[in-house]
Design an enzyme around this catalytic site. Structure first.
Site, PDB file in Angstrom:
ATOM      1  N   CYS A  70     -24.731 -22.969  20.617  1.00  0.00           N
ATOM      2  CA  CYS A  70     -25.062 -24.406  20.539  1.00  0.00           C
ATOM      3  C   CYS A  70     -24.581 -25.152  21.783  1.00  0.00           C
ATOM      4  O   CYS A  70     -23.384 -25.367  21.964  1.00  0.00           O
ATOM      5  CB  CYS A  70     -24.441 -24.995  19.275  1.00  0.00           C
ATOM      6  SG  CYS A  70     -24.531 -26.792  19.167  1.00  0.00           S
ATOM      7  N   CYS A  85     -22.728 -28.470  21.168  1.00  0.00           N
ATOM      8  CA  CYS A  85     -21.374 -28.215  20.649  1.00  0.00           C
ATOM      9  C   CYS A  85     -20.374 -28.100  21.798  1.00  0.00           C
ATOM     10  O   CYS A  85     -19.237 -28.582  21.708  1.00  0.00           O
ATOM     11  CB  CYS A  85     -21.348 -26.934  19.820  1.00  0.00           C
ATOM     12  SG  CYS A  85     -22.371 -26.972  18.332  1.00  0.00           S
TER      13      CYS A  85
END
Length: 308
Positions: free
Chosen positions: A53, A56
């Site tokens: 991700c 993230c």
């Protein structure tokens, strides 16, 4: 909301959170201890993330920074949903990054997506009140204060400490580079600017310091201004003399005088040397910063000449 991974513990079940445990990784097996139990003492923020991700990777450092700035008022628990999906599924997490805040064993707030630091700080302040500066921010503030007091050694030490705490921090990198510029070590200044983290290369402080370095290098060999003044007195339209005088005045800290000389030159002949006066004015404004009074008045005066 429904209970997560079993029942909430009694209020006296958790021990106080130690300073070294402000940021931890958790698993499905340890979630109740790390989050539910701990949230009986202080609010706990859970960061659901995964290695693949991209957002993230942007959000997690921001969360860590603000949590550390709260100095124990809140705790951060990170959970890799690839390895431990059960809790995220129970909370119906549909996309990551996803952040949940827990108090007294229950989720009370949350958000999804990579928010900027200002919004993350506001989110945490809703939980715990005001969040103070991080150690790196405190060091940067001390560096600026020392620089303003012309104590370059103390300023450089403070900025270097901030870089050690937060490698690549643009404000710290720019501050340390300014110290080298002020001491005349232009090569070290340029090397220092190269330490900024990749996502902050266009940060305003970095761009302003790059402009200041360029100006310092241009001004290094100008020497005495009396000859330049004599040339201008003899011929007010000696644009090269005004250009060099502007650089010399700026190097001495006379920003208003430097801008005045270039505006006069531009008003006489805006196309001299491919609009060199206008281009140098822009570099001055970049170095001074967009909120500097000389920048604001200089831009107004330049616009007035250009559109007259």
């Amino acid at each position: 909301m429904e209970q997560i991974i079993g029942q909430s513990p009694a209020p006296n079940a958790a021990a106080p959170v130690a300073a070294g445990d402000l940021i931890v990784e958790t698993t499905t097996q340890t979630f109740a201890r790390d989050v539910l139990d701990a949230s009986m003492q202080v609010p706990v923020i859970v960061d659901f993330w995964a290695p693949w991700c991209g957002p993230c990777k942007q959000l997690t450092p921001v969360l860590e920074k603000v949590v550390l700035a709260a100095k124990g008022a809140v705790r951060l628990v990170k959970m890799n949903i690839d390895d431990h999906p059960a809790v995220a599924q129970q909370l119906r997490v549909q996309s990551i990054p996803a952040v949940f805040a827990f108090k007294n064993g229950q989720p009370v707030d949350g958000f999804m997506g990579a928010l900027p630091e200002s919004q993350v700080r506001a989110f945490i302040e809703r939980l715990v009140g005001g969040v103070g500066p991080t150690p790196a921010e405190e060091a940067i503030e001390a560096g600026h204060a020392a620089f303003e007091a012309h104590d370059l050694a103390a300023a450089a030490q403070a900025f270097a400490a901030a870089i050690k705490l937060e490698p690549g921090n643009p404000a710290a990198v720019a501050g340390l580079a300014r110290c080298y510029i002020e001491s005349g070590d232009f090569e070290r200044a340029r090397q220092t600017l190269g330490l900024v983290r990749p996502d902050a290369r266009n940060d305003a402080a970095i761009k302003a310091t790059e402009a200041a370095l360029s100006l310092a290098e241009k001004s290094a060999d100008l020497g005495d201004t009396s000859e330049l003044l004599a040339r201008i007195e003899k011929n007010p339209k000696d644009h090269q003399a005004r250009f060099d005088l502007a650089l010399a005045l700026n190097a001495r800290g006379d920003k208003e005088g430097a801008v005045d000389q270039l505006l006069i030159s531009f008003e006489y002949d805006r196309n001299w040397n491919e609009q060199a006066a206008r281009k140098q004015l822009v570099e001055f404004f970049d170095a001074y910063g967009p909120k500097d009074e000389v920048t604001l008045s200089g831009r107004r005066r330049l616009s007035s000449i250009m559109f007259s």
